[in-house]
Design a protein around this motif. Structure first.
Motif, PDB file in Angstrom:
ATOM      1  N   LYS A  64       0.824  -1.214   0.000  1.00 15.71           N
ATOM      2  CA  LYS A  64       0.000   0.000   0.000  1.00 15.71           C
ATOM      3  C   LYS A  64       0.856   1.261   0.000  1.00 15.71           C
ATOM      4  CE  LYS A  64      -4.084  -1.917   2.183  1.00 15.71           C
ATOM      5  NZ  LYS A  64      -5.058  -1.802   3.264  1.00 15.71           N
ATOM      6  N   VAL A  65       2.020   1.192   0.660  1.00 11.75           N
ATOM      7  CA  VAL A  65       2.907   2.352   0.760  1.00 11.75           C
ATOM      8  C   VAL A  65       4.312   1.940   0.364  1.00 11.75           C
ATOM      9  CG1 VAL A  65       3.924   4.067   2.311  1.00 11.75           C
ATOM     10  CG2 VAL A  65       1.536   3.358   2.627  1.00 11.75           C
ATOM     11  N   LEU A  66       4.889   2.702  -0.567  1.00  9.53           N
ATOM     12  CA  LEU A  66       6.274   2.497  -0.985  1.00  9.53           C
ATOM     13  C   LEU A  66       6.949   3.860  -0.964  1.00  9.53           C
ATOM     14  CD1 LEU A  66       8.450   0.548  -2.015  1.00  9.53           C
ATOM     15  CD2 LEU A  66       7.670   1.039  -4.338  1.00  9.53           C
ATOM     16  N   SER A  67       7.859   4.054  -0.028  1.00 13.53           N
ATOM     17  CA  SER A  67       8.499   5.356   0.135  1.00 13.53           C
ATOM     18  C   SER A  67      10.010   5.221   0.176  1.00 13.53           C
ATOM     19  CB  SER A  67       8.004   6.029   1.421  1.00 13.53           C
ATOM     20  OG  SER A  67       8.683   7.257   1.615  1.00 13.53           O
ATOM     21  N   PHE A  68      10.648   5.733  -0.866  1.00 17.29           N
ATOM     22  CA  PHE A  68      12.101   5.841  -0.931  1.00 17.29           C
ATOM     23  C   PHE A  68      12.490   7.312  -1.082  1.00 17.29           C
ATOM     24  CE2 PHE A  68      11.575   1.469  -2.734  1.00 17.29           C
ATOM     25  CZ  PHE A  68      12.168   0.800  -1.679  1.00 17.29           C
ATOM     26  N   PHE A  69      11.622   8.201  -0.662  1.00 25.26           N
ATOM     27  CA  PHE A  69      11.810   9.647  -0.709  1.00 25.26           C
ATOM     28  C   PHE A  69      13.148  10.030  -0.078  1.00 25.26           C
ATOM     29  CE2 PHE A  69      11.304  13.703   1.527  1.00 25.26           C
ATOM     30  CZ  PHE A  69      10.783  14.527   0.550  1.00 25.26           C
ATOM     31  N   ASN A  70      13.878  10.937  -0.734  1.00 21.92           N
ATOM     32  CA  ASN A  70      15.112  11.514  -0.195  1.00 21.92           C
ATOM     33  C   ASN A  70      16.199  10.478   0.078  1.00 21.92           C
ATOM     34  OD1 ASN A  70      16.816  13.540   0.638  1.00 21.92           O
ATOM     35  ND2 ASN A  70      15.971  13.675   2.691  1.00 21.92           N
ATOM     36  N   ASN A  71      16.639   9.825  -0.988  1.00 24.42           N
ATOM     37  CA  ASN A  71      17.770   8.914  -0.964  1.00 24.42           C
ATOM     38  C   ASN A  71      18.673   9.280  -2.143  1.00 24.42           C
ATOM     39  OD1 ASN A  71      17.648   6.593   1.129  1.00 24.42           O
ATOM     40  ND2 ASN A  71      15.529   6.854   0.492  1.00 24.42           N
ATOM     41  N   SER A  72      19.470   8.370  -2.602  1.00 23.15           N
ATOM     42  CA  SER A  72      20.345   8.599  -3.757  1.00 23.15           C
ATOM     43  C   SER A  72      20.133   7.524  -4.806  1.00 23.15           C
ATOM     44  CB  SER A  72      21.815   8.619  -3.311  1.00 23.15           C
ATOM     45  OG  SER A  72      22.038   9.678  -2.403  1.00 23.15           O
ATOM     46  N   LEU A  73      18.882   7.139  -5.004  1.00 24.67           N
ATOM     47  CA  LEU A  73      18.567   6.099  -5.984  1.00 24.67           C
ATOM     48  C   LEU A  73      18.722   6.642  -7.390  1.00 24.67           C
ATOM     49  CD1 LEU A  73      15.440   4.621  -4.181  1.00 24.67           C
ATOM     50  CD2 LEU A  73      17.739   3.657  -4.263  1.00 24.67           C
ATOM     51  N   ARG A  74      19.135   5.773  -8.311  1.00 27.13           N
ATOM     52  CA  ARG A  74      19.382   6.159  -9.696  1.00 27.13           C
ATOM     53  C   ARG A  74      18.648   5.220 -10.646  1.00 27.13           C
ATOM     54  NH1 ARG A  74      22.787  10.042  -9.480  1.00 27.13           N
ATOM     55  NH2 ARG A  74      24.442  10.192  -7.960  1.00 27.13           N
ATOM     56  N   ARG A  75      18.789   5.494 -11.896  1.00 31.71           N
ATOM     57  CA  ARG A  75      18.186   4.741 -12.992  1.00 31.71           C
ATOM     58  C   ARG A  75      16.714   5.065 -13.125  1.00 31.71           C
ATOM     59  NH1 ARG A  75      21.563  -0.747 -12.511  1.00 31.71           N
ATOM     60  NH2 ARG A  75      23.564   0.161 -12.994  1.00 31.71           N
ATOM     61  N   SER A  76      16.006   4.224 -13.847  1.00 28.12           N
ATOM     62  CA  SER A  76      14.607   4.541 -14.144  1.00 28.12           C
ATOM     63  C   SER A  76      13.648   3.899 -13.143  1.00 28.12           C
ATOM     64  CB  SER A  76      14.253   4.088 -15.560  1.00 28.12           C
ATOM     65  OG  SER A  76      14.369   2.692 -15.658  1.00 28.12           O
ATOM     66  N   ILE A  77      12.475   4.491 -13.062  1.00 30.08           N
ATOM     67  CA  ILE A  77      11.403   3.943 -12.239  1.00 30.08           C
ATOM     68  C   ILE A  77      10.824   2.752 -12.998  1.00 30.08           C
ATOM     69  CG2 ILE A  77       9.166   4.408 -11.180  1.00 30.08           C
ATOM     70  CD1 ILE A  77       9.997   7.414 -11.258  1.00 30.08           C
ATOM     71  N   PRO A  78      10.805   1.577 -12.411  1.00 23.01           N
ATOM     72  CA  PRO A  78      10.276   0.413 -13.136  1.00 23.01           C
ATOM     73  C   PRO A  78       8.797   0.612 -13.494  1.00 23.01           C
ATOM     74  CG  PRO A  78      11.379  -0.267 -11.110  1.00 23.01           C
ATOM     75  CD  PRO A  78      11.266   1.219 -11.065  1.00 23.01           C
ATOM     76  N   PRO A  79       8.442   0.534 -14.770  1.00 16.73           N
ATOM     77  CA  PRO A  79       7.036   0.685 -15.171  1.00 16.73           C
ATOM     78  C   PRO A  79       6.124  -0.349 -14.519  1.00 16.73           C
ATOM     79  CG  PRO A  79       8.474   0.708 -17.087  1.00 16.73           C
ATOM     80  CD  PRO A  79       9.324   0.351 -15.912  1.00 16.73           C
TER      81      PRO A  79
END
Length: 167
Positions: free
Chosen positions: A130-145
């Motif tokens: 229901k909730v997926l939060s990776f706000f304010n990190n250093s993740l790269r690449r594309s958002i998986p469709p």
């Protein structure tokens, strides 16, 4: 029975600070003594801690110690884990690639850390999420469709990363 009590203790370690809003290190201020007392009282009620996980919960170490280092790949062993709350800590490294094995996950909150790497498309297999939060990190690449296939998803927080693409 030992594995279920270990599961419970690990869940508490990962989430109790976040449930009380205490995940970040801060000086003891008025009112925090109540939180410290509540956590120590909670610890006193736990029996059967064969692994002595709770030994570090005492009044000599500040109760707001944050988590750091990497999330271990062994997290996939927590098959009944429903909430993974690691908000506002100093966790680094990548999101475990096998996190999708925790099929009961409903909430994954890892905002405000130092996570790197990518968001794995396998997270789209978490059908209860229901909730997926990776706000304010250093993740790269594309958002998986494929995250668009999460029909139960109510909140998705990915801003303040270096992600590309359109969701």
């Amino acid at each position: 029975m030992e594995s279920s009590s270990s599961f419970f203790l690990i869940y508490i370690l990962f989430s109790c600070f976040n449930l009380l809003g205490l995940a970040t290190a801060m000086p003891v201020t008025r009112g925090n003594e109540t939180h410290e007392h509540a956590l120590l009282q909670f610890k006193a009620k736990i029996t059967g801690d064969q692994l002595r996980i709770m030994d570090s919960w005492n009044s000599s170490i500040h109760f707001c110690n944050g988590f750091y280092n990497q999330i271990p790949q062994e997290i996939c062993r927590l098959k009944r884990l429903q909430t993974l709350g690691l908000t506002n800590n100093s966790i680094s490294g990548e999101i475990p690639s096998n996190l999708s094995v925790c099929s009961k996950l409903i909430n994954v909150r890892m905002r405000g850390n130092h996570l790197t790497g990518e968001i794995h498309a396998s997270l789209s297999f978490l059908s209860n999420l229901k909730v997926l939060s990776f706000f304010n990190n250093s993740l790269r690449r594309s958002i998986p469709p494929s995250l668009g296939n999460l029909s139960s998803l109510e909140a998705l927080a990915l801003t303040y990363n270096a992600l590309t693409g359109v969701f």
